[in-house]
Design an enzyme around this catalytic site. Structure first.
Site, PDB file in Angstrom:
ATOM      1  N   LYS A   2       5.262   1.119   5.183  1.00  0.00           N
ATOM      2  CA  LYS A   2       4.840   1.357   6.567  1.00  0.00           C
ATOM      3  C   LYS A   2       4.406   0.033   7.178  1.00  0.00           C
ATOM      4  O   LYS A   2       3.745  -0.757   6.517  1.00  0.00           O
ATOM      5  CB  LYS A   2       3.677   2.355   6.604  1.00  0.00           C
ATOM      6  N   ASP A  38       1.577   0.922   2.416  1.00  0.00           N
ATOM      7  CA  ASP A  38       1.331   0.122   3.614  1.00  0.00           C
ATOM      8  C   ASP A  38       1.620  -1.341   3.322  1.00  0.00           C
ATOM      9  O   ASP A  38       1.252  -1.846   2.270  1.00  0.00           O
ATOM     10  CB  ASP A  38      -0.157   0.237   3.990  1.00  0.00           C
ATOM     11  N   GLU A  54      -1.542   6.978  15.903  1.00  0.00           N
ATOM     12  CA  GLU A  54      -2.989   6.978  15.648  1.00  0.00           C
ATOM     13  C   GLU A  54      -3.781   6.878  16.932  1.00  0.00           C
ATOM     14  O   GLU A  54      -3.568   5.992  17.756  1.00  0.00           O
ATOM     15  CB  GLU A  54      -3.353   5.816  14.705  1.00  0.00           C
ATOM     16  N   GLU A 114       2.903  -1.764  10.996  1.00  0.00           N
ATOM     17  CA  GLU A 114       2.304  -1.492  12.308  1.00  0.00           C
ATOM     18  C   GLU A 114       3.049  -2.255  13.403  1.00  0.00           C
ATOM     19  O   GLU A 114       3.499  -3.384  13.166  1.00  0.00           O
ATOM     20  CB  GLU A 114       0.830  -1.927  12.310  1.00  0.00           C
TER      21      GLU A 114
HETATM   22  O1  KIV Z   1      -4.244   2.755   6.161  1.00  0.00           O
HETATM   23  C1  KIV Z   1      -4.286   3.951   6.452  1.00  0.00           C
HETATM   24  O2  KIV Z   1      -4.949   4.765   5.791  1.00  0.00           O
HETATM   25  C2  KIV Z   1      -3.519   4.404   7.609  1.00  0.00           C
HETATM   26  C3  KIV Z   1      -3.752   5.796   8.080  1.00  0.00           C
HETATM   27  C4  KIV Z   1      -5.038   5.922   8.761  1.00  0.00           C
HETATM   28  C5  KIV Z   1      -2.627   6.286   8.903  1.00  0.00           C
HETATM   29  O3  KIV Z   1      -2.786   3.653   8.156  1.00  0.00           O
END
Ligand code: KIV
Length: 266
Positions: free
Chosen positions: A115, A85, A184, A117
């Site tokens: 990833k 992330d 989500e 957002e």
């Molecule tokens: O940070 C995380 O764990 C997420 C998931 C909930 C998809 O983004």
């Protein structure tokens, strides 16, 4: 050494209607267990901030901390596809800063994708990341990094206008080249519509069963935090009770000189 999954493998799974399994991990022990158990994808989520560091939101976690945990997860696994992330602040300032941080995350950790957002507003960044050779996963619906804008973790895209925007964002992300989209906490019907409309896989969390895959936070699935009781979480174990009982049993055994026994001594 097992062969690590690639973006192509994940993409093929959608085509073959083979559901994609994803879990979060932040450390060696859990990552190793889930990799051996056959998980397809591990997400080193910025949920790290809440479930590992005990913060109330995902906002505080830093790029350095994400790099530290992602490298551990990559080094502890052989087969799973690993997504890191991008934390809050690492891509919101400018496209250049976002690319620089993503390059750094990938270079330092060996992860397979990042990833981010958001929809329309992150398209220029997604395009630059793809040009730089960095696979990207999108994240729509409830986007926890925007908690201060929305003020709650309630279901998203219930109204027609919001649902239309989410579909449009998914199409734009696909056109920009994402390898998949996390959906989500949105209505199941909407997740189904998005899943049918785009060719890249959708991975749901609180988005019903029609997504191409599912993701859960590992500590939620294991029932570690007794305060987590979201409707969309299935607790496959009650580790909170098991851990608490093990610790209290240990305390009383030590206090009563029942541990260690002769067999446990040299
Ligand atoms: O940070 C995380 O764990 C997420 C998931 C909930 C998809 O983004």
């Amino acid at each position: 050494m097992g062969k690590r999954k690639t973006v192509k493998d994940i993409y093929k799974m959608k085509k073959q209607k083979n559901k994609i399994t994803m879990l979060t991990a932040y450390d060696y022990q859990f990552a190793k267990i889930m990799d051996k158990a056959g998980i397809d994808v591990i997400l080193v989520g910025d949920s790290l901030s809440m479930v590992f560091q005990g913060n109330t939101t995902t906002i505080p976690v830093t790029v350095e901390q994400m790099i530290y945990h992602t490298k551990i997860v990559v080094d502890s696994t052989e087969k799973a596809f690993i997504i890191a992330d991008m934390p809050f602040g690492s891509y919101q300032v400018s496209v250049e800063k976002g690319v620089e941080n993503a390059v750094n995350i990938m270079k330092e950790t060996g992860c397979n994708a990042v990833k981010i957002e958001g929809g329309q507003r992150v398209i220029p960044l997604v395009e630059q990341l793809i040009l730089a050779g960095i696979p990207v996963f999108g994240h729509l619906g409830l986007t926890p990094q925007s908690i201060n804008k929305f003020g709650s973790y309630r279901l998203r895209a219930r109204k027609e206008g919001e649902a239309y925007k989410l579909i449009n964002d998914a199409v734009l992300l696909e056109k920009a080249g994402v390898s998949g989209i996390i959906l989500e906490k949105i209505p199941s019907d909407l997740a189904k519509e998005v899943t049918e409309k785009i060719k890249v896989p959708t991975i749901g969390i609180g988005a019903g069963s029609e997504c191409d895959g599912q993701v859960l936070v590992i500590t939620d699935l294991l029932g570690i935090d007794e305060d987590v009781n979201f409707k969309f979480v299935r607790k496959y174990a009650d580790l909170n009770t098991i851990i608490s009982k093990s610790v209290t049993d240990y305390i009383s055994d030590v206090k009563e000189s029942k541990f260690p026994s002769e067999e446990e001594s040299y």
